[in-house]
Design a protein around this motif. Structure first.
Motif, PDB file in Angstrom:
ATOM      1  N   ASN A  61       0.818  -1.217   0.000  1.00  0.00           N
ATOM      2  CA  ASN A  61       0.000   0.000   0.000  1.00  0.00           C
ATOM      3  C   ASN A  61       0.852   1.267   0.000  1.00  0.00           C
ATOM      4  O   ASN A  61       0.464   2.279  -0.595  1.00  0.00           O
ATOM      5  CB  ASN A  61      -0.929   0.009   1.215  1.00  0.00           C
ATOM      6  CG  ASN A  61      -1.969  -1.093   1.161  1.00  0.00           C
ATOM      7  OD1 ASN A  61      -2.295  -1.594   0.088  1.00  0.00           O
ATOM      8  ND2 ASN A  61      -2.492  -1.474   2.321  1.00  0.00           N
ATOM      9  N   ALA A  62       2.005   1.211   0.677  1.00  0.00           N
ATOM     10  CA  ALA A  62       2.837   2.411   0.804  1.00  0.00           C
ATOM     11  C   ALA A  62       3.657   2.685  -0.454  1.00  0.00           C
ATOM     12  O   ALA A  62       3.920   3.847  -0.791  1.00  0.00           O
ATOM     13  CB  ALA A  62       3.766   2.274   2.011  1.00  0.00           C
ATOM     14  N   HIS A  63       4.043   1.640  -1.163  1.00  0.00           N
ATOM     15  CA  HIS A  63       4.943   1.858  -2.295  1.00  0.00           C
ATOM     16  C   HIS A  63       4.282   2.649  -3.426  1.00  0.00           C
ATOM     17  O   HIS A  63       4.975   3.287  -4.219  1.00  0.00           O
ATOM     18  CB  HIS A  63       5.458   0.512  -2.833  1.00  0.00           C
ATOM     19  CG  HIS A  63       4.706  -0.005  -4.020  1.00  0.00           C
ATOM     20  ND1 HIS A  63       3.499  -0.658  -3.905  1.00  0.00           N
ATOM     21  CD2 HIS A  63       4.980   0.058  -5.360  1.00  0.00           C
ATOM     22  CE1 HIS A  63       3.071  -0.985  -5.110  1.00  0.00           C
ATOM     23  NE2 HIS A  63       3.930  -0.577  -6.008  1.00  0.00           N
ATOM     24  N   VAL A  64       2.936   2.634  -3.489  1.00  0.00           N
ATOM     25  CA  VAL A  64       2.265   3.382  -4.551  1.00  0.00           C
ATOM     26  C   VAL A  64       2.396   4.883  -4.353  1.00  0.00           C
ATOM     27  O   VAL A  64       2.083   5.663  -5.266  1.00  0.00           O
ATOM     28  CB  VAL A  64       0.764   2.992  -4.636  1.00  0.00           C
ATOM     29  CG1 VAL A  64       0.614   1.513  -4.950  1.00  0.00           C
ATOM     30  CG2 VAL A  64       0.038   3.337  -3.331  1.00  0.00           C
ATOM     31  N   HIS A  65       2.869   5.312  -3.192  1.00  0.00           N
ATOM     32  CA  HIS A  65       3.060   6.735  -2.932  1.00  0.00           C
ATOM     33  C   HIS A  65       4.457   7.206  -3.325  1.00  0.00           C
ATOM     34  O   HIS A  65       4.821   8.361  -3.095  1.00  0.00           O
ATOM     35  CB  HIS A  65       2.785   7.048  -1.460  1.00  0.00           C
ATOM     36  CG  HIS A  65       1.339   6.906  -1.090  1.00  0.00           C
ATOM     37  ND1 HIS A  65       0.459   7.966  -1.115  1.00  0.00           N
ATOM     38  CD2 HIS A  65       0.610   5.829  -0.700  1.00  0.00           C
ATOM     39  CE1 HIS A  65      -0.751   7.553  -0.761  1.00  0.00           C
ATOM     40  NE2 HIS A  65      -0.686   6.261  -0.498  1.00  0.00           N
ATOM     41  N   LEU A  66       5.258   6.292  -3.885  1.00  0.00           N
ATOM     42  CA  LEU A  66       6.542   6.692  -4.454  1.00  0.00           C
ATOM     43  C   LEU A  66       6.341   7.019  -5.932  1.00  0.00           C
ATOM     44  O   LEU A  66       5.474   6.457  -6.591  1.00  0.00           O
ATOM     45  CB  LEU A  66       7.578   5.564  -4.310  1.00  0.00           C
ATOM     46  CG  LEU A  66       7.929   5.127  -2.892  1.00  0.00           C
ATOM     47  CD1 LEU A  66       9.009   4.046  -2.931  1.00  0.00           C
ATOM     48  CD2 LEU A  66       8.396   6.301  -2.044  1.00  0.00           C
ATOM     49  N   ASN A  67       7.155   7.920  -6.436  1.00  0.00           N
ATOM     50  CA  ASN A  67       7.041   8.345  -7.829  1.00  0.00           C
ATOM     51  C   ASN A  67       7.883   7.419  -8.715  1.00  0.00           C
ATOM     52  O   ASN A  67       9.107   7.549  -8.797  1.00  0.00           O
ATOM     53  CB  ASN A  67       7.517   9.792  -7.966  1.00  0.00           C
ATOM     54  CG  ASN A  67       7.143  10.402  -9.302  1.00  0.00           C
ATOM     55  OD1 ASN A  67       7.298   9.776 -10.349  1.00  0.00           O
ATOM     56  ND2 ASN A  67       6.653  11.625  -9.279  1.00  0.00           N
ATOM     57  N   VAL A  68       7.215   6.498  -9.387  1.00  0.00           N
ATOM     58  CA  VAL A  68       7.919   5.509 -10.213  1.00  0.00           C
ATOM     59  C   VAL A  68       8.643   6.177 -11.379  1.00  0.00           C
ATOM     60  O   VAL A  68       9.736   5.740 -11.774  1.00  0.00           O
ATOM     61  CB  VAL A  68       6.935   4.442 -10.735  1.00  0.00           C
ATOM     62  CG1 VAL A  68       7.655   3.432 -11.630  1.00  0.00           C
ATOM     63  CG2 VAL A  68       6.268   3.720  -9.567  1.00  0.00           C
ATOM     64  N   PHE A 212      11.665  -0.936  -3.703  1.00  0.00           N
ATOM     65  CA  PHE A 212      10.802   0.111  -3.153  1.00  0.00           C
ATOM     66  C   PHE A 212       9.754   0.597  -4.139  1.00  0.00           C
ATOM     67  O   PHE A 212       8.592   0.781  -3.785  1.00  0.00           O
ATOM     68  CB  PHE A 212      11.669   1.297  -2.681  1.00  0.00           C
ATOM     69  CG  PHE A 212      12.412   1.022  -1.406  1.00  0.00           C
ATOM     70  CD1 PHE A 212      11.732   0.966  -0.199  1.00  0.00           C
ATOM     71  CD2 PHE A 212      13.770   0.794  -1.416  1.00  0.00           C
ATOM     72  CE1 PHE A 212      12.401   0.703   0.982  1.00  0.00           C
ATOM     73  CE2 PHE A 212      14.453   0.532  -0.237  1.00  0.00           C
ATOM     74  CZ  PHE A 212      13.769   0.480   0.968  1.00  0.00           C
ATOM     75  N   TYR A 213      10.156   0.826  -5.373  1.00  0.00           N
ATOM     76  CA  TYR A 213       9.238   1.448  -6.326  1.00  0.00           C
ATOM     77  C   TYR A 213       8.338   0.432  -7.029  1.00  0.00           C
ATOM     78  O   TYR A 213       7.261   0.801  -7.513  1.00  0.00           O
ATOM     79  CB  TYR A 213      10.034   2.234  -7.379  1.00  0.00           C
ATOM     80  CG  TYR A 213      10.727   3.458  -6.849  1.00  0.00           C
ATOM     81  CD1 TYR A 213      10.147   4.714  -6.964  1.00  0.00           C
ATOM     82  CD2 TYR A 213      11.958   3.347  -6.204  1.00  0.00           C
ATOM     83  CE1 TYR A 213      10.790   5.842  -6.475  1.00  0.00           C
ATOM     84  CE2 TYR A 213      12.604   4.468  -5.704  1.00  0.00           C
ATOM     85  CZ  TYR A 213      12.025   5.708  -5.840  1.00  0.00           C
ATOM     86  OH  TYR A 213      12.655   6.825  -5.344  1.00  0.00           O
TER      87      TYR A 213
END
Length: 216
Positions: A61-68, A212-213
């Protein structure tokens, strides 16, 4: 020994019998150092694996808040910088001082681009409150303890960023020494050793990026 130094071997240190021994000793020392770096990041990767196994939903759930997109750009930037670093080594092997400096400057510039992009990523997360531990205030992620993901993120990418800074310092030193004619086609060991270090920095990011991403 004095005759050897007069034949373009002024770089030879007094405690080595010849240039080849000096070069091989430098390689051994660098590989030992790189092994310690692998052990350091290896421990952090184990830390990541354990906490991800304990909190799989949170990590997803948290990784979607990183900018791929930014992460992908940084990956391309670092891979390209490894190419320019290799070209710098090859240029000095051929005795081409200008091309060596050009490739070192390109590598330094790409490293700077990488850190600038990380600065904008970090700034955005700080603004949202996506910080480690008790400093985490963001409320847009479902599940308990989403700060665990960002603790791992800031710890591992932050340590990697420090290694990028260290590499930039070494590359700057190489540029100055190259301009001062300290290296040649016969002696380019410091450039080669810095290249080994830089390739490790690149390799570590290649592992960090998907962990992470691209968790999902």
């Amino acid at each position: 020994m004095s005759d050897l130094r007069e034949n373009n071997h002024s770089f030879l240190q007094h405690h080595f019998s010849d240039a080849e021994q000096q070069k091989e000793s430098a390689k051994l020392g660098m590989w030992v150092f790189l092994v310690t770096e692998i052990l350091l990041f290896g421990g952090l990767f184990c830390f990541y694996a354990i906490y991800r196994a304990w909190n799989p939903d949170i990590f997803h759930n948290a990784h979607v808040h990183l900018n791929v997109i930014l992460g992908t750009v940084n990956t391309v930037v670092l891979i390209t910088s490894s190419v320019t670093m290799a070209l710098a080594i090859r240029s000095m092997q051929l005795g081409n001082k200008k091309r060596t400096i050009l490739n070192l400057l390109l590598t330094l510039s790409l490293a700077g681009v990488f850190l600038v992009i990380k600065y904008f990523e970090y700034s955005h997360k700080i603004h949202l409150g996506q910080l480690p531990g008790k400093y985490y205030t963001f409320t847009g992620i479902e599940g308990n303890n989403p700060h665990v993901f960002f603790s791992a993120y800031f710890l591992m990418t932050g340590l990697h960023g420090l290694h990028v800074l260290g590499g930039m310092g070494a590359i700057t030193w190489l540029i100055l020494k190259t301009r001062a004619n300290k290296f040649s086609g016969q002696y380019y060991t410091p450039i080669e050793m810095t290249g080994l270090y830089w390739h490790l920095v690149d390799l570590i990011w290649i592992f960090l990026f998907p962990l992470f991403y691209l968790v999902g």
